[in-house]
Enzyme design. Structure first.
Site, PDB file in Angstrom:
ATOM      1  N   CYS A  34       7.388  -6.791   4.684  1.00 38.30           N
ATOM      2  CA  CYS A  34       6.303  -6.516   2.989  1.00 38.30           C
ATOM      3  C   CYS A  34       6.487  -4.177   2.725  1.00 38.30           C
ATOM      4  CB  CYS A  34       5.190  -6.612   2.438  1.00 38.30           C
ATOM      5  SG  CYS A  34       3.831  -6.033   4.338  1.00 38.30           S
ATOM      6  N   ASP A  36       4.755  -3.025   4.719  1.00 38.13           N
ATOM      7  CA  ASP A  36       3.205  -2.069   5.211  1.00 38.13           C
ATOM      8  C   ASP A  36       3.049  -1.167   5.867  1.00 38.13           C
ATOM      9  OD1 ASP A  36       2.939  -2.779   2.336  1.00 38.13           O
ATOM     10  OD2 ASP A  36       1.624  -4.592   2.731  1.00 38.13           O
ATOM     11  N   CYS A  60      -0.960  -3.619   1.483  1.00 36.42           N
ATOM     12  CA  CYS A  60      -1.588  -4.706   0.497  1.00 36.42           C
ATOM     13  C   CYS A  60      -3.145  -4.385   0.400  1.00 36.42           C
ATOM     14  CB  CYS A  60      -1.351  -5.975   0.748  1.00 36.42           C
ATOM     15  SG  CYS A  60      -1.912  -6.852   1.902  1.00 36.42           S
ATOM     16  N   CYS A 104      -1.194 -10.178   7.126  1.00 39.14           N
ATOM     17  CA  CYS A 104      -2.033  -8.853   7.204  1.00 39.14           C
ATOM     18  C   CYS A 104      -2.540  -8.947   8.087  1.00 39.14           C
ATOM     19  CB  CYS A 104      -2.712  -7.983   6.164  1.00 39.14           C
ATOM     20  SG  CYS A 104      -1.712  -9.261   4.442  1.00 39.14           S
TER      21      CYS A 104
END
Ligand code: FES
Length: 140
Positions: A34, A36, A60, A104
């Protein structure tokens, strides 16, 4: 997708955002899929207690909420206690995350571990715990 009130609160008002200059431990982790990135700064006193911690997350909402909660959970704890922090404990403290967002929270656990590993290296202590990347543990 349903987020708990706590997730929304920590996303909208993240605690301990920022940097610590001359931090004893700094950890950066990322998830290649992603893109991140999470950066964790730890201030650690002579008794191995995390007296302060701050984070910066370019990612995110769930990554921001989990890093915020992770800093709250490790502040005032010993390094050993912080090492025992799992992503599941962070998710639980946030009253849950949707399954597709669990990875996450892994980023938050890994950022804390990476910062502690950095601290250990600086003081010449052996890094006696595994450092995995979030990529290896969870697929998007
Ligand atoms: Fe990558 Fe949340 S989508 S950390």
């Amino acid at each position: 997708m349903q987020y708990s009130d706590k997730v929304m609160d920590h996303f909208a008002n993240p605690r301990n955002v920022g940097e610590i200059e001359d931090a004893q431990g700094v950890g950066v982790v990322g998830n290649a899929k992603c893109g991140d990135i999470m950066k964790m700064y730890l201030q650690i006193d002579d008794n191995d207690v995390i007296s302060d911690c701050k984070f910066k997350t370019f990612g995110c909402g769930a990554a921001i909420a989990t890093s915020s909660m992770a800093t709250e959970l490790i502040k005032g704890r010993t390094v050993k206690e912080a090492l025992a922090l799992t992503n599941s404990a962070v998710v639980e403290a946030l009253d849950g995350l949707p399954p597709v967002k669990i990875h996450c929270s892994v980023l938050a656990e890994e950022a804390v571990k990476a910062a502690i590993a950095d601290y250990y290296k600086k003081i010449g202590r052996e890094v006696d715990f595994p450092l995995e990347s979030a990529d290896e543990r969870y697929e998007h």
